[in-house]
Design a protein around this motif. Sequence first.
Motif, PDB file in Angstrom:
ATOM      1  N   THR A 143       0.833  -1.204   0.000  1.00 26.95           N
ATOM      2  CA  THR A 143       0.000   0.000   0.000  1.00 26.95           C
ATOM      3  C   THR A 143       0.865   1.250   0.000  1.00 26.95           C
ATOM      4  O   THR A 143       0.566   2.210  -0.721  1.00 26.95           O
ATOM      5  CB  THR A 143      -0.938  -0.002   1.223  1.00 26.95           C
ATOM      6  N   ALA A 144       1.937   1.244   0.770  1.00 27.05           N
ATOM      7  CA  ALA A 144       2.838   2.396   0.800  1.00 27.05           C
ATOM      8  C   ALA A 144       3.491   2.617  -0.566  1.00 27.05           C
ATOM      9  O   ALA A 144       3.613   3.761  -1.026  1.00 27.05           O
ATOM     10  CB  ALA A 144       3.915   2.196   1.869  1.00 27.05           C
ATOM     11  N   ILE A 145       3.892   1.547  -1.219  1.00 26.35           N
ATOM     12  CA  ILE A 145       4.504   1.668  -2.550  1.00 26.35           C
ATOM     13  C   ILE A 145       3.493   2.234  -3.540  1.00 26.35           C
ATOM     14  O   ILE A 145       3.822   3.113  -4.350  1.00 26.35           O
ATOM     15  CB  ILE A 145       5.046   0.300  -3.027  1.00 26.35           C
ATOM     16  N   LEU A 146       2.260   1.751  -3.496  1.00 23.09           N
ATOM     17  CA  LEU A 146       1.237   2.237  -4.418  1.00 23.09           C
ATOM     18  C   LEU A 146       0.911   3.715  -4.164  1.00 23.09           C
ATOM     19  O   LEU A 146       0.741   4.491  -5.111  1.00 23.09           O
ATOM     20  CB  LEU A 146      -0.027   1.387  -4.314  1.00 23.09           C
ATOM     21  N   LEU A 147       0.841   4.111  -2.904  1.00 25.66           N
ATOM     22  CA  LEU A 147       0.594   5.526  -2.592  1.00 25.66           C
ATOM     23  C   LEU A 147       1.769   6.402  -3.019  1.00 25.66           C
ATOM     24  O   LEU A 147       1.576   7.514  -3.544  1.00 25.66           O
ATOM     25  CB  LEU A 147       0.312   5.696  -1.095  1.00 25.66           C
ATOM     26  N   LEU A 148       2.978   5.912  -2.798  1.00 23.94           N
ATOM     27  CA  LEU A 148       4.163   6.663  -3.205  1.00 23.94           C
ATOM     28  C   LEU A 148       4.216   6.826  -4.723  1.00 23.94           C
ATOM     29  O   LEU A 148       4.523   7.909  -5.223  1.00 23.94           O
ATOM     30  CB  LEU A 148       5.422   5.964  -2.701  1.00 23.94           C
ATOM     31  N   SER A 149       3.882   5.772  -5.449  1.00 21.76           N
ATOM     32  CA  SER A 149       3.890   5.887  -6.910  1.00 21.76           C
ATOM     33  C   SER A 149       2.826   6.871  -7.390  1.00 21.76           C
ATOM     34  O   SER A 149       3.028   7.589  -8.368  1.00 21.76           O
ATOM     35  CB  SER A 149       3.701   4.523  -7.568  1.00 21.76           C
ATOM     36  N   CYS A 150       1.703   6.927  -6.698  1.00 22.27           N
ATOM     37  CA  CYS A 150       0.661   7.895  -7.035  1.00 22.27           C
ATOM     38  C   CYS A 150       1.167   9.318  -6.832  1.00 22.27           C
ATOM     39  O   CYS A 150       1.003  10.177  -7.700  1.00 22.27           O
ATOM     40  CB  CYS A 150      -0.581   7.634  -6.195  1.00 22.27           C
TER      41      CYS A 150
END
Length: 130
Positions: A33-40
Amino acid sequence: MIKWLFIAAIVFFVIELWGIVQVASWLGPLTTTAILLLSCLIGIYAAKQQGRRVLQDAQRQMQAGQPPGRTLLDGICVLFGGLLLIIPGFLSDLVGLTLLLPFTRPYYRHIALTWLERKMRNDSVTIYKP
């Protein structure tokens, strides 16, 4: 045509969901989830920066009396790249990132130009006037 786009969207969604589940099983749900939010967030920032650069290039070309055709296609690539980075998923992030990078964008621009040229040769482009 619409049927194939719908099928492609479903396949794309399934691949994205499978990728998220796989990464979550390797790294854990919180890290994923952190990776997906960071990529966003990176996508929003990069699209904003690259969008400004494309807009400045288009303004320079218009001031010089040149049509900004290539620059407009770059702008479309930046827009789609930013949107793909905002969509959660690793495949969309990969494609979105390559659309935003200035050294990979010409590949997509060439694909778009080839597609447009083929559509124009087949007389399948319709321009609507308001």
